[in-house]
Structure formats: structure tokens, C-alpha cells
Design a protein around this motif. Structure first.
Motif, PDB file in Angstrom:
ATOM      1  N   ARG A  46      49.669  85.447  52.790  1.00  0.00           N
ATOM      2  CA  ARG A  46      50.945  85.321  53.521  1.00  0.00           C
ATOM      3  C   ARG A  46      51.329  83.865  53.745  1.00  0.00           C
ATOM      4  O   ARG A  46      52.378  83.593  54.322  1.00  0.00           O
ATOM      5  N   GLY A  47      50.453  82.946  53.362  1.00  0.00           N
ATOM      6  CA  GLY A  47      50.759  81.527  53.523  1.00  0.00           C
ATOM      7  C   GLY A  47      50.183  80.921  54.777  1.00  0.00           C
ATOM      8  O   GLY A  47      50.439  79.758  55.070  1.00  0.00           O
ATOM      9  N   ASP A  48      49.380  81.670  55.531  1.00  0.00           N
ATOM     10  CA  ASP A  48      48.713  81.135  56.717  1.00  0.00           C
ATOM     11  C   ASP A  48      47.337  80.644  56.299  1.00  0.00           C
ATOM     12  O   ASP A  48      46.652  81.279  55.502  1.00  0.00           O
ATOM     13  N   PHE A  49      46.958  79.523  56.852  1.00  0.00           N
ATOM     14  CA  PHE A  49      45.644  78.974  56.521  1.00  0.00           C
ATOM     15  C   PHE A  49      44.764  79.076  57.762  1.00  0.00           C
ATOM     16  O   PHE A  49      45.059  78.456  58.782  1.00  0.00           O
ATOM     17  N   LYS A  94      57.127  76.248  44.820  1.00  0.00           N
ATOM     18  CA  LYS A  94      55.981  77.036  44.358  1.00  0.00           C
ATOM     19  C   LYS A  94      55.362  77.828  45.507  1.00  0.00           C
ATOM     20  O   LYS A  94      54.962  78.981  45.336  1.00  0.00           O
ATOM     21  N   TYR A  95      55.278  77.198  46.665  1.00  0.00           N
ATOM     22  CA  TYR A  95      54.718  77.878  47.841  1.00  0.00           C
ATOM     23  C   TYR A  95      55.576  79.085  48.211  1.00  0.00           C
ATOM     24  O   TYR A  95      55.070  80.178  48.456  1.00  0.00           O
ATOM     25  N   HIS A  96      56.895  78.896  48.214  1.00  0.00           N
ATOM     26  CA  HIS A  96      57.791  80.005  48.559  1.00  0.00           C
ATOM     27  C   HIS A  96      57.742  81.109  47.494  1.00  0.00           C
ATOM     28  O   HIS A  96      57.798  82.300  47.836  1.00  0.00           O
ATOM     29  N   GLU A  97      57.637  80.733  46.242  1.00  0.00           N
ATOM     30  CA  GLU A  97      57.497  81.740  45.192  1.00  0.00           C
ATOM     31  C   GLU A  97      56.223  82.563  45.382  1.00  0.00           C
ATOM     32  O   GLU A  97      56.214  83.782  45.199  1.00  0.00           O
ATOM     33  N   GLN A 153      61.163  57.144  45.393  1.00  0.00           N
ATOM     34  CA  GLN A 153      61.452  58.021  46.535  1.00  0.00           C
ATOM     35  C   GLN A 153      62.010  59.355  46.038  1.00  0.00           C
ATOM     36  O   GLN A 153      61.616  60.413  46.515  1.00  0.00           O
ATOM     37  N   SER A 154      62.913  59.301  45.057  1.00  0.00           N
ATOM     38  CA  SER A 154      63.476  60.525  44.489  1.00  0.00           C
ATOM     39  C   SER A 154      62.392  61.362  43.824  1.00  0.00           C
ATOM     40  O   SER A 154      62.361  62.587  43.961  1.00  0.00           O
ATOM     41  N   ARG A 155      61.493  60.689  43.101  1.00  0.00           N
ATOM     42  CA  ARG A 155      60.415  61.410  42.435  1.00  0.00           C
ATOM     43  C   ARG A 155      59.497  62.075  43.465  1.00  0.00           C
ATOM     44  O   ARG A 155      59.070  63.215  43.280  1.00  0.00           O
ATOM     45  N   LYS A 156      59.210  61.367  44.551  1.00  0.00           N
ATOM     46  CA  LYS A 156      58.357  61.927  45.603  1.00  0.00           C
ATOM     47  C   LYS A 156      59.045  63.143  46.236  1.00  0.00           C
ATOM     48  O   LYS A 156      58.415  64.180  46.466  1.00  0.00           O
ATOM     49  N   GLU A 157      60.334  62.988  46.526  1.00  0.00           N
ATOM     50  CA  GLU A 157      61.077  64.113  47.098  1.00  0.00           C
ATOM     51  C   GLU A 157      61.108  65.291  46.127  1.00  0.00           C
ATOM     52  O   GLU A 157      60.972  66.442  46.526  1.00  0.00           O
ATOM     53  N   LYS A 158      61.256  64.991  44.843  1.00  0.00           N
ATOM     54  CA  LYS A 158      61.283  66.041  43.831  1.00  0.00           C
ATOM     55  C   LYS A 158      59.936  66.772  43.780  1.00  0.00           C
ATOM     56  O   LYS A 158      59.896  67.997  43.679  1.00  0.00           O
ATOM     57  N   ASP A 159      58.846  66.004  43.852  1.00  0.00           N
ATOM     58  CA  ASP A 159      57.514  66.610  43.860  1.00  0.00           C
ATOM     59  C   ASP A 159      57.319  67.480  45.101  1.00  0.00           C
ATOM     60  O   ASP A 159      56.763  68.584  45.017  1.00  0.00           O
ATOM     61  N   ASP A 160      57.793  66.975  46.254  1.00  0.00           N
ATOM     62  CA  ASP A 160      57.681  67.758  47.493  1.00  0.00           C
ATOM     63  C   ASP A 160      58.488  69.055  47.378  1.00  0.00           C
ATOM     64  O   ASP A 160      58.025  70.128  47.791  1.00  0.00           O
TER      65      ASP A 160
END
Length: 193
Positions: free
Chosen positions: A178-181, A126-129, A113-120
Motif C-alpha cells: 500500500r506504500g506504507d513503510f 513510479k510510486y503512484h503506479e 535543477q530541471s533534471r533533478k525535478e524530472k527524476d523526482d
């Protein structure tokens, strides 16, 4: 020699290991040689339990037999107690291993669960960057005006198509930066990207 033919003798092993002879007339129940077949048979088996035919056992013998049986039973019970103690220790060891297994399952679940949260979180970061890098980005490709396309020799339907696709491409590229799809409806009818 003729006696042997008329009265053949058989040798058999007696209870004491010595060879004895049985003559044919011993097989007759009415012979005078100490009985017939039944007495021989009875003598054979009674030799095995000579103590049983000698009369009732004494109290001392009964006590000795009872003590022997009790000692045997005590040994059996001690072995059973040892086996039960071993079984009890195995049960407690099994319970301990089950607790450890449950603990390990909990750790694995929380780790995954921690690994999944870390990946998320990593994907979100990365998206925000990307959004931050693209804040000041501008579409730099020039789009020809319809008049310029006519001058270059394109037909009316080609000019209309090229102009619409160029505008759609610019709009979708800016939205993606801009991050819109864009939805499927943002494409021209009949065209899928």
C-alpha cells in the motif's frame, strides 16, 4: 737596437683605426712630445666626442636634435596607443566571455535543477503506479492456526514464535504493497529485518 731596449715602443690602435706608437718617454708628464699620460688619455676620449669639444652647438643643431627626439617620442607614443587599443579590445572581449560564462553557469544550474525535478517526478510517478497496481492486491499465503501447529508436533514456544512471525510478515507485506513503510518497532523485539 739599444734604443729599443732603453726606449721600448708600444703600438696601440688610435681612434681612427691606425696603429700609433707610444714611447716610454711619452709617459712622463714633463716630456716635450705633446703631453704625457693625461694628454694621451684625454686625446683618446676626446676623439669620441669631437663635436662636444668644438664649442656650443648651434640653434640649428639643437632644433634638429629636438625634432629627432620628438619624432622618437611620437613613435613610442603611437606604439603605446596601439598597445592600449589592443588592451582595451582584450578587456572588452574578456568582459564578453565572462558574460557568456555566467550565462552558461545559469543554464547548467537550471538544467541540473530541471533534471533533478524530472527524476523526482519520475520516482513519484513510479510510486503512484505501484500503488495503483497494488490497490486490489490481497495477501494470498495461508497462515496456520496455533492448533494446527500443535497437531503437527511443534512445541509451545515454537508455535507461538511461528504464529507471531507469520502475522508480522503478513501485516508488513500488506503495508508495503500500500506504500506504507513499517518502522523498526513493527518487528518483534530482538529481531531486526
Amino acid at each position: 737596437m739599444m734604443d729599443n731596449i732603453r726606449n721600448p715602443t708600444k703600438k696601440r690602435k688610435a681612434n681612427d683605426g691606425q696603429a700609433t706608437t707610444d714611447s716610454a718617454h711619452d709617459m712622463d708628464a714633463g716630456s716635450n712630445n705633446g703631453g704625457g699620460f693625461l694628454s694621451t688619455w684625454f686625446g683618446y676620449f676626446s676623439g669620441r666626442n669631437a663635436g662636444a669639444l668644438s664649442g656650443p652647438p648651434s640653434n640649428e643643431n639643437l632644433m634638429q636634435q629636438s625634432l629627432t627626439k620628438m619624432n622618437r617620442m611620437e613613435k613610442i607614443m603611437m606604439r603605446m596607443e596601439e598597445k592600449l587599443a589592443t588592451l582595451g579590445s582584450l578587456e572588452s572581449r574578456c568582459e564578453e566571455l565572462e558574460r557568456k560564462c555566467n550565462s552558461l553557469e545559469t543554464i547548467v544550474k537550471s538544467t541540473s535543477q530541471s533534471r533533478k525535478e524530472k527524476d523526482d517526478i519520475s520516482k513519484t510517478l513510479k510510486y503512484h503506479e505501484m500503488l495503483i497496481r497494488n490497490q486490489n492486491w490481497e495477501y494470498s499465503a495461508s497462515i496456520s492456526r496455533e492448533n494446527g501447529l500443535f497437531i503437527r508436533g511443534y512445541q509451545a514456544n515454537e508455535v507461538h514464535y511461528i504464529y507471531q512471525i507469520s502475522q508480522l510478515l503478513k501485516r508488513n507485506t500488506v503495508a508495503l504493497r500500500r506504500g506504507d513503510f513499517p518502522d523498526d518497532g513493527d518487528y518483534l523485539p530482538g529481531y531486526k529485518g
